[in-house]
Write a protein that holds these residues in place. Structure first.
Motif, PDB file in Angstrom:
ATOM      1  N   ALA A 432     -19.767 -45.900  78.311  1.00  0.00           N
ATOM      2  CA  ALA A 432     -19.857 -46.918  79.367  1.00  0.00           C
ATOM      3  C   ALA A 432     -21.261 -47.484  79.504  1.00  0.00           C
ATOM      4  N   GLY A 433     -22.216 -46.957  78.730  1.00  0.00           N
ATOM      5  CA  GLY A 433     -23.579 -47.486  78.749  1.00  0.00           C
ATOM      6  C   GLY A 433     -24.585 -46.656  79.509  1.00  0.00           C
ATOM      7  N   ALA A 434     -24.179 -45.484  79.997  1.00  0.00           N
ATOM      8  CA  ALA A 434     -25.099 -44.636  80.762  1.00  0.00           C
ATOM      9  C   ALA A 434     -26.076 -43.927  79.833  1.00  0.00           C
ATOM     10  N   THR A 435     -27.331 -43.884  80.232  1.00  0.00           N
ATOM     11  CA  THR A 435     -28.340 -43.100  79.529  1.00  0.00           C
ATOM     12  C   THR A 435     -28.507 -41.794  80.283  1.00  0.00           C
ATOM     13  N   LEU A 436     -27.979 -40.719  79.716  1.00  0.00           N
ATOM     14  CA  LEU A 436     -27.937 -39.443  80.426  1.00  0.00           C
ATOM     15  C   LEU A 436     -29.273 -38.726  80.368  1.00  0.00           C
ATOM     16  N   LEU A 437     -29.666 -38.148  81.504  1.00  0.00           N
ATOM     17  CA  LEU A 437     -30.871 -37.323  81.547  1.00  0.00           C
ATOM     18  C   LEU A 437     -30.533 -35.950  80.973  1.00  0.00           C
ATOM     19  N   PRO A 438     -31.291 -35.461  79.992  1.00  0.00           N
ATOM     20  CA  PRO A 438     -30.974 -34.172  79.370  1.00  0.00           C
ATOM     21  C   PRO A 438     -30.829 -33.029  80.367  1.00  0.00           C
ATOM     22  N   ALA A 439     -31.618 -33.047  81.452  1.00  0.00           N
ATOM     23  CA  ALA A 439     -31.562 -31.957  82.430  1.00  0.00           C
ATOM     24  C   ALA A 439     -30.267 -31.961  83.231  1.00  0.00           C
ATOM     25  N   LEU A 440     -29.534 -33.094  83.171  1.00  0.00           N
ATOM     26  CA  LEU A 440     -28.323 -33.224  83.983  1.00  0.00           C
ATOM     27  C   LEU A 440     -27.059 -33.338  83.147  1.00  0.00           C
ATOM     28  N   GLY A 441     -27.124 -32.884  81.923  1.00  0.00           N
ATOM     29  CA  GLY A 441     -25.883 -32.749  81.187  1.00  0.00           C
ATOM     30  C   GLY A 441     -25.784 -33.513  79.887  1.00  0.00           C
ATOM     31  N   PRO A 442     -24.783 -33.015  79.087  1.00  0.00           N
ATOM     32  CA  PRO A 442     -23.928 -31.872  79.424  1.00  0.00           C
ATOM     33  C   PRO A 442     -24.676 -30.542  79.287  1.00  0.00           C
ATOM     34  N   VAL A 443     -24.696 -29.796  80.391  1.00  0.00           N
ATOM     35  CA  VAL A 443     -25.437 -28.540  80.448  1.00  0.00           C
ATOM     36  C   VAL A 443     -24.863 -27.682  81.574  1.00  0.00           C
ATOM     37  N   LYS A 444     -25.057 -26.369  81.477  1.00  0.00           N
ATOM     38  CA  LYS A 444     -24.607 -25.461  82.534  1.00  0.00           C
ATOM     39  C   LYS A 444     -25.310 -25.826  83.847  1.00  0.00           C
ATOM     40  N   ASN A 445     -24.555 -25.861  84.931  1.00  0.00           N
ATOM     41  CA  ASN A 445     -25.105 -26.216  86.239  1.00  0.00           C
ATOM     42  C   ASN A 445     -25.730 -24.979  86.901  1.00  0.00           C
ATOM     43  N   PRO A 446     -27.051 -24.991  87.142  1.00  0.00           N
ATOM     44  CA  PRO A 446     -27.666 -23.825  87.786  1.00  0.00           C
ATOM     45  C   PRO A 446     -27.130 -23.581  89.188  1.00  0.00           C
ATOM     46  N   TRP A 447     -26.526 -24.608  89.789  1.00  0.00           N
ATOM     47  CA  TRP A 447     -25.935 -24.449  91.114  1.00  0.00           C
ATOM     48  C   TRP A 447     -24.416 -24.603  91.087  1.00  0.00           C
ATOM     49  N   GLY A 448     -23.824 -24.352  89.912  1.00  0.00           N
ATOM     50  CA  GLY A 448     -22.375 -24.268  89.850  1.00  0.00           C
ATOM     51  C   GLY A 448     -21.912 -22.979  90.497  1.00  0.00           C
ATOM     52  N   SER A 449     -20.670 -22.940  90.926  1.00  0.00           N
ATOM     53  CA  SER A 449     -20.140 -21.713  91.522  1.00  0.00           C
ATOM     54  C   SER A 449     -20.211 -20.574  90.514  1.00  0.00           C
ATOM     55  N   ILE A 450     -20.549 -19.382  90.985  1.00  0.00           N
ATOM     56  CA  ILE A 450     -20.535 -18.198  90.119  1.00  0.00           C
ATOM     57  C   ILE A 450     -19.283 -17.353  90.373  1.00  0.00           C
ATOM     58  N   LYS A 451     -18.337 -17.918  91.123  1.00  0.00           N
ATOM     59  CA  LYS A 451     -17.025 -17.292  91.233  1.00  0.00           C
ATOM     60  C   LYS A 451     -16.168 -17.888  90.116  1.00  0.00           C
ATOM     61  N   VAL A 452     -16.007 -17.139  89.031  1.00  0.00           N
ATOM     62  CA  VAL A 452     -15.358 -17.678  87.841  1.00  0.00           C
ATOM     63  C   VAL A 452     -13.900 -17.257  87.759  1.00  0.00           C
ATOM     64  N   ILE A 453     -13.147 -18.031  86.967  1.00  0.00           N
ATOM     65  CA  ILE A 453     -11.729 -17.770  86.738  1.00  0.00           C
ATOM     66  C   ILE A 453     -11.500 -17.805  85.237  1.00  0.00           C
ATOM     67  N   PRO A 454     -10.798 -16.813  84.671  1.00  0.00           N
ATOM     68  CA  PRO A 454     -10.508 -16.864  83.233  1.00  0.00           C
ATOM     69  C   PRO A 454      -9.754 -18.141  82.876  1.00  0.00           C
ATOM     70  N   GLU A 455     -10.102 -18.711  81.734  1.00  0.00           N
ATOM     71  CA  GLU A 455      -9.444 -19.934  81.279  1.00  0.00           C
ATOM     72  C   GLU A 455      -7.991 -19.640  80.904  1.00  0.00           C
ATOM     73  N   PRO A 456      -7.044 -20.472  81.333  1.00  0.00           N
ATOM     74  CA  PRO A 456      -5.662 -20.287  80.883  1.00  0.00           C
ATOM     75  C   PRO A 456      -5.531 -20.651  79.414  1.00  0.00           C
ATOM     76  N   ASN A 457      -4.589 -20.013  78.742  1.00  0.00           N
ATOM     77  CA  ASN A 457      -4.316 -20.276  77.333  1.00  0.00           C
ATOM     78  C   ASN A 457      -5.543 -20.085  76.445  1.00  0.00           C
ATOM     79  N   LYS A 458      -6.428 -19.179  76.846  1.00  0.00           N
ATOM     80  CA  LYS A 458      -7.569 -18.834  76.016  1.00  0.00           C
ATOM     81  C   LYS A 458      -7.818 -17.335  76.113  1.00  0.00           C
TER      82      LYS A 458
END
Length: 474
Positions: A432-458
Motif C-alpha cells: 500500500a506504500g507504507a515505509t515501515l520502521l524496523p523497530a515496529l515490525g514485523p517484530v516481536k512486540n515487547p509489550w505484547g501479552s505474555i499470556k500465550v495460547i498454543p497454536e491450533p493445528n500446530k
C-alpha cells in the motif's frame, strides 16, 4: 442468564472434565464414542450429551470411513522429523481434512467448540500421529509388533501438554522441546517451559471464575499517577508491574506473580503498545506534553470496550496530558456511522487534577469514517489496529484503510497474534506504500501479552494478544 464458558485447553484434550472443567481430585473417564474428551461423572456426561452428540458421531465415524482412513493415514511416516515447516504442513493438512469429514457428517459448518476439538487434538511432536490415527493404523495393518510400535500418545512428564507416540520419537523430540528460547515465548523459556506456564494459567483462570467473571479473566488497571514521563523501552512486564500489582491485589510475598502479571498483560498490552508506538514514531518528547492526546483504534469491538479502564494507564504515564481521546472505529461497533461520544470516569487523582477520558464509538470502516468526516477530519496522534487479521480473515476491508493511512501520512501501528500474521500484514502495508520502521515490525512486540495460547493445528508455537508488531509507519 449466565453465558456458557468455552471449554479450556485441558478440557479440549481430555485432561479435564469437558462439562465442569474439573481436573483435580476427580477420576476422569473418556467418552466411549469419540475417545477425545473426558468427564468426571455420568451426570456431567448426560448434561453435555445434547451438545456433544453430533460431534461425537462425526469424530467416531471417521474410523469406519475407508476414504477418511486412507486420506488421514496417507502422509504418515514412521521416521521422526524436527523440520517445523514439514510438521506444520502435516498438522494443518490433517486438521483441514478432519474438519471436512466432520462437517460432512454434521451437515453444517462447525462451531467454535467443534473446531477447537479438531485444532487442538494431541499429536506426536515429530510425526504428527494422534491417538485416533494410531487406532486407525492398527485397524488397517492388524496388531502391531515390536517394543517401539506406537500404542498411545505419551505426554511430556514435565508439561503434560506435548506428546510423542513412542520412546524413540521422544528421543527425537527432546532437543527441540527442551531447547531454550522458544520462538514465540518470552524470557528465554523453552517450549516445555511455555507449556507449563499455559497450564499454570489454566489453573489461575479457574481460581478467578466467580471472583471476576464467568470467563475467568483477571483485569487489573494501575491507579497510581506517574510523576513524569519515562521511556517504556527496555522495561519488562513483571519488572514494571509485578510488585505494584502484588501490593494492590494482596498477593503474599512468597507467591510468584507470574500468573497474575500474565493475565493482566492481556488487556494492558493495548495501552502499553500505544505508548511504545508513540515513543518510536515521534522525535523528541513534545507529544508527551500535549493538552489532548488523540488515538484512533481501528477495527474496534467489544475487546476494547471491555478493556476501557486499562487505557487510563496512558494518562497515568503522561502527567502533562489533560485529555485522552480514543476513537473506537470498526464495523463491529454498535450503532451507526454517527459518532457516539462517551465521557468516562477517571481515577481520583486524575479527577482531582481535572483530567478527562473521552471515548468516541463509530460503527464504520476507518476509510468510511474519514470520508464521512470530510474537511472536519483531524489527524490523530496515532492510529492503531490491534490483532487486525488484515492478512487473514478480514483481507477485503483493509486495503482502502491502508490507502487512507499512507496518503494522509497518519502515524500508524498494526499488531498481530503471531509471526505469520505479522509478516503477512507487513507485506500488505508495504504494497500500500507504507515505509515501515524496523523497530515496529514485523517484530516481536515487547509489550505484547505474555499470556500465550498454543497454536491450533500446530505442534510447536504460541500466539498472544498483540504478540507481534506487524508494522508501524508515519
Amino acid at each position: 442468564m449466565q453465558a456458557e464458558r468455552v471449554p479450556p485447553l485441558h478440557a479440549r484434550i481430555g485432561q479435564a472434565c469437558y462439562k465442569c472443567f474439573k481436573d483435580e481430585d476427580v477420576r476422569l473417564s473418556r467418552c466411549s464414542g469419540c475417545h477425545r474428551i473426558s468427564y468426571c461423572s455420568s451426570e456431567c456426561q448426560k448434561l453435555d450429551w445434547r451438545q456433544h452428540k453430533a460431534m461425537c458421531k462425526a469424530l467416531s465415524g471417521i474410523e469406519s470411513n475407508p476414504l477418511a482412513m486412507a486420506t488421514l493415514c496417507f502422509s504418515l511416516s514412521s521416521e521422526p522429523t524436527t523440520d517445523l515447516n514439514a510438521l506444520h504442513n502435516m498438522t494443518e493438512a490433517h486438521g483441514s481434512n478432519m474438519l471436512q469429514f466432520c462437517e460432512r457428517s454434521l451437515g453444517r459448518q462447525s462451531n467454535t467448540g467443534e473446531r477447537n476439538l479438531v485444532g487442538f487434538e494431541p499429536r506426536c511432536m515429530v510425526c504428527t500421529r494422534t491417538d485416533q490415527l494410531i487406532r486407525m493404523e492398527v485397524a488397517q495393518k492388524g496388531t502391531t509388533s515390536g517394543s517401539e510400535a506406537p500404542k498411545k500418545l505419551i505426554p511430556c512428564p514435565r508439561c503434560d501438554l506435548s506428546f510423542c507416540c513412542s520412546p524413540a520419537h521422544w528421543e527425537a523430540a527432546r532437543a527441540l522441546h527442551y531447547a531454550p528460547s522458544c520462538e514465540d515465548g518470552h524470557d528465554g523459556l523453552s517450549h516445555c517451559d511455555m507449556n507449563r506456564e499455559v497450564r499454570a494459567d489454566l489453573k489461575f483462570a479457574e481460581v478467578m471464575v466467580g471472583a471476576h467473571d464467568v470467563s475467568g479473566q483477571f483485569r487489573w488497571a494501575p491507579e497510581r499517577l506517574k510523576g513524569a514521563w519515562a521511556s517504556v523501552v527496555g522495561l519488562s512486564w513483571e519488572g514494571e508491574f509485578g510488585e505494584e500489582m502484588r501490593r494492590d491485589v494482596g498477593v503474599p510475598e512468597e507467591r510468584p506473580m507470574g500468573p497474575w502479571v500474565r493475565a493482566a498483560s492481556e488487556h494492558l498490552s493495548m495501552p502499553m503498545s500505544i505508548l511504545y508506538a508513540l515513543e518510536k514514531l515521534n522525535d523528541g518528547d513534545a507529544w508527551t506534553k500535549k493538552h489532548t492526546l488523540t488515538v484512533h483504534i481501528l477495527g474496534g469491538d467489544r475487546t476494547e470496550i471491555t478493556a476501557a479502564p486499562m487505557f487510563e494507564e496512558i494518562l497515568h504515564r503522561l502527567p502533562e496530558v489533560k485529555t485522552l481521546k480514543l476513537v473506537l472505529c470498526g464495523p463491529q461497533m454498535e450503532g451507526n456511522h454517527i459518532p457516539r461520544i462517551i465521557p468516562l470516569e477517571t481515577c481520583p487523582d486524575c479527577t482531582r487534577l481535572g483530567r478527562k477520558r473521552i471515548h468516541e464509538h463509530v460503527s464504520d470502516t476507518y476509510h468510511g469514517y474519514v470520508k464521512n468526516k470530510g474537511t472536519k477530519f483531524e489527524k490523530p496522534d496515532l492510529c492503531i489496529a490491534f490483532n487486525s487479521g488484515a492478512s487473514q480473515s478480514s483481507m477485503h476491508s483493509w486495503p482502502a484503510t491502508f490507502k487512507v493511512l499512507v496518503e494522509r501520512k497518519i502515524p500508524s501501528l498494526f499488531t498481530a497474534y503471531n509471526c505469520e500474521e505479522a509478516e503477512g500484514e507487513a507485506v500488505l502495508l508495504r504494497k500500500a506504500g507504507a515505509t515501515l520502521l524496523p523497530a515496529l515490525g514485523p517484530v516481536k512486540n515487547p509489550w505484547g501479552s505474555i499470556k500465550v495460547i498454543p497454536e491450533p493445528n500446530k505442534i510447536y508455537g504460541f500466539y498472544a494478544a498483540n504478540g507481534w508488531l506487524a508494522g508501524g509507519f508515519k
